[in-house]
Design an enzyme around this catalytic site. Structure first.
Site, PDB file in Angstrom:
ATOM      1  N   ASP A 150       0.841  -1.199   0.000  1.00 12.56           N
ATOM      2  CA  ASP A 150       0.000   0.000   0.000  1.00 12.56           C
ATOM      3  C   ASP A 150       0.873   1.244   0.000  1.00 12.56           C
ATOM      4  OD1 ASP A 150      -2.352   1.787   0.760  1.00 12.56           O
ATOM      5  OD2 ASP A 150      -3.286  -0.179   0.956  1.00 12.56           O
ATOM      6  N   HIS A 165      -3.805   6.014   3.334  1.00 13.14           N
ATOM      7  CA  HIS A 165      -4.582   4.838   2.946  1.00 13.14           C
ATOM      8  C   HIS A 165      -4.057   3.575   3.616  1.00 13.14           C
ATOM      9  CE1 HIS A 165      -6.015   1.584   0.233  1.00 13.14           C
ATOM     10  NE2 HIS A 165      -7.078   2.376   0.078  1.00 13.14           N
ATOM     11  N   SER A 173     -11.353  -1.300  -0.363  1.00 12.51           N
ATOM     12  CA  SER A 173     -10.066  -1.366   0.336  1.00 12.51           C
ATOM     13  C   SER A 173     -10.280  -1.710   1.801  1.00 12.51           C
ATOM     14  CB  SER A 173      -9.343  -0.020   0.236  1.00 12.51           C
ATOM     15  OG  SER A 173      -8.868   0.216  -1.064  1.00 12.51           O
TER      16      SER A 173
END
Length: 657
Positions: free
Chosen positions: A148, A209, A368
């Protein structure tokens, strides 16, 4: 005397155990483990039918009966001045009383952590995290790679659950560097993971994120800080390859992250990212890491991945789980991709509270986040059973979902993950998730998706115990052919590991095909329509029946069709078309007078042959089967007296089966 002593010992042991059981509850400051003032007894089994002995016994006990149950069980009310311990001891001494005990309470077994934002984490209740934490809370030994934007390894709710590379000499109080590649793996000071973009050993998150996903997987639970991850203890490895500037990462950097993670012992790799283009390199990197389970996001484009693939989720590999997002009502999230053959399972993905860099927290939505929940569950299963294989780990997650009508037909399993079931239920034998398509004619191909089929072909059994011919067989997918004589009913799979569940399959045209299907080989074959071997041509549109022509093979050939019209003495118009249920329903073809194929939807009117019978006449000439889509075809014929064309009937004939 000995008997009396033994009785006294038994009584003493009983009182000690009772005091320990009851006293421990009260001393702990918890709610009492029994209903105050109530007792349950069971009288010894006797024949009370002919006497009033039962009533006399109950009266002698000096209690009020609240309720009586079967098998001589009674709920009693005690006097206010008698304690539970005293009453239990007194009643146990009666020779007619088999058992006497407090009316104990039972509580929902669910752990509620003291993390202040836990009430904002609706997903934990949804997937029964509280119940599963009674069994397992996670282990530091389980390494989860996070491919990520990185991870904030200094976050107060994550720092104790971030993977550390013990082979690197990390001497500073943190964060700090000694500037040396101590373990010789090509990265300097890669203590918490790597940054594949820069080739450095610092996976610090500069986007947010990755840190959000990390919190879902493993924010430290019950530490009076922030939130609780699915795992209270775990090792989240930063495998940074996504750039903050545009939220993208290259396949090259991704592959580097995968190879690093697998070399350091990661057993699970979280892939909360997607793209539109197929990559052989990416696919190979995943397939080659056979001992790692990859959890992938289905995507947020509101599309069907069966039709518009999203990668890496769409790679048909045994070590991939593709995840859709569900909301609090267990419906597919409005933004989530779906795919009944390509998206494995759903997980909570709407308004998910989790960690952000800088000791912060925020609610975000997406597949996600849903992927993070499935990754966290996989880690929790491995914490309880560390030697679970990739195949069994995947099976355990997919076969223990909570199915519901909102998700049926949209994703493979038709359900949302359930953590408690995944850790507690027994998973054995083959299992079918879906059949695609779940309807088709004899001879058509059927794809069966499921699990635990094994690598050695077994048997696919249709209704009436008809066995299908196997075309291909893997552990998760079987392709077979609908057997001759098959009828609508149930299909199941038989393997050395047992029999699977059953799913319904509809055999189309099964009662309309009054003549056998005639195969069309690669070199072509002539076909003659005759009233002796085929359905009689009729002026009644309901009598128009499909005639099986069989499967057009790769490469094609020439097919000649001749119609025998002896049964007609007056001029008639014969309307005809070719139809394949295996291709798009719009693709119903008519033959022109020149022998060419034309879609019905593109034709002004169906082509007709005017026969001034009774003669044998070749109506259609030769058909080049290579111009047809590969598939099984049916010929439709319908007669109308000359001048009475009715397109409506032909349309119904084509679709009405």
């Amino acid at each position: 005397m000995i008997s009396a002593v033994n009785s006294l010992k038994k009584c003493l042991v009983f009182l000690i155990m009772l005091w320990l059981a009851i006293g421990s509850e009260l001393s702990a400051g918890e709610n009492k483990s029994y209903v105050e003032g109530e007792l349950l007894i069971q009288l010894r089994q006797q024949d009370y039918a002919v006497t009033d002995k039962r009533a006399r016994i109950l009266k002698a006990l000096d209690v009020d009966v609240i309720k009586n149950f079967k098998n001589n069980v009674y709920l009693l009310k005690l006097s206010k001045d008698e304690s539970i311990v005293s009453a239990t001891r007194r009643l146990s001494e009666y020779p007619d009383v088999e058992f006497a005990e407090p009316n104990y309470r039972r509580y929902i077994t669910s752990v509620i952590p003291n993390d202040p934002l836990f009430d904002s984490q609706w997903a934990h209740e949804n997937i029964q995290s509280g119940a599963v934490w009674e069994i397992e809370k996670g282990k530091e030994s389980i390494i989860v790679a996070l491919g990520d934007s990185g991870v904030d390894y200094a976050h107060k709710d994550l720092k104790n659950n971030v993977w550390t590379n013990d082979e690197e000499d990390w001497k500073a109080s943190g964060p700090g560097y000694n500037g040396i590649d101590d373990d010789g793996d090509g990265y300097i000071d890669n203590y918490f993971g790597i940054n594949a973009i820069t080739g450095s050993g610092d996976p610090m998150d500069d986007d947010g994120h990755g840190t959000h996903i990390a919190g879902i997987i493993g924010a430290e639970g019950n530490n009076s800080v922030g939130i609780s991850g699915i795992n209270w203890h775990v090792s989240v490895m930063g495998a940074k390859f996504i750039k903050a500037i545009d939220g993208s990462g290259s396949i090259a950097d991704e592959v580097e992250a995968i190879q690093f993670a697998t070399s350091k012992g990661a057993k699970i790799f979280n892939m909360s990212f997607s793209g539109s283009y197929f990559s052989e390199i990416e696919r190979y990197a995943i397939a080659n890491a056979k001992e790692v389970l990859f959890i992938t996001a289905a995507g947020n484009e509101i599309t069907d991945n069966d039709d518009m693939p999203s990668y890496p989720a769409n790679y048909d590999l045994p070590n991939i789980i593709s995840v859709a997002a569900s909301n609090q009502s267990d419906e597919l999230a409005y933004f989530s991709n779906q795919g009944k053959n390509t998206v494995s399972v759903a997980a909570p993905g709407v308004s998910i509270m989790s960690t952000l860099p800088g000791d912060d927290y925020e609610s975000l939505s997406g597949t996600s986040m849903a992927t993070g929940y499935v990754t966290g569950l996989a880690a929790l299963i491995l914490a309880k059973s560390p030697y679970t294989s990739v195949a069994n780990l995947k099976d355990r997650i997919l076969r223990t979902v909570d199915t519901n009508a909102n998700l049926q037909g949209k994703i493979l399993t038709g359900g949302r993950i359930n953590a408690y079931r995944a850790l507690t239920e027994s998973i054995t034998g083959p299992y079918i998730y879906n059949i695609s398509s779940d309807r088709g004619p004899v001879g058509s191909e059927v794809s069966i998706r499921g699990t635990s089929f094994g690598e050695t072909p077994g048997h696919v059994i249709f209704e009436d115990n008809l066995e299908a011919q196997i075309i291909s067989w893997t552990n998760e997918k079987i392709v077979c052919q609908v057997p001759e004589g098959a009828v609508t009913g149930f299909i199941h799979v038989e393997t050395s590991g047992g029999s699977s569940n059953e799913l319904h399959f509809e055999v189309t045209f099964s009662q309309l095909l009054t003549s056998p299907a005639i195969p069309v080989p690669t070199n072509g074959q002539s076909f003659t329509y005759s009233s002796a071997t085929s359905p009689v041509l009729s002026e009644n549109p309901s009598q128009a029946k499909p005639i099986g022509l069989g499967t057009v093979a790769t490469g094609g050939g020439t097919l000649s069709i001749t119609v025998n019209t002896y049964q007609f003495s007056d001029p008639v118009d014969i309307y005809f078309g070719l139809y394949s249920p295996e291709i798009d329903p719009d693709n119903i073809y008519l033959l022109t007078s020149g022998g060419a194929l034309q879609k019905l939807s593109e034709s002004v009117a169906p082509w007709k042959a005017n026969i001034t019978g009774p003669v044998d006449e070749s109506l259609f000439g030769n058909i080049q089967t290579s111009s047809l889509h590969i598939g099984t075809y049916y010929l439709y014929l319908f007669v109308t007296p000359t001048g009475n064309l009715n397109n409506y009937y032909l349309w119904i004939t084509s679709f009405g089966f």
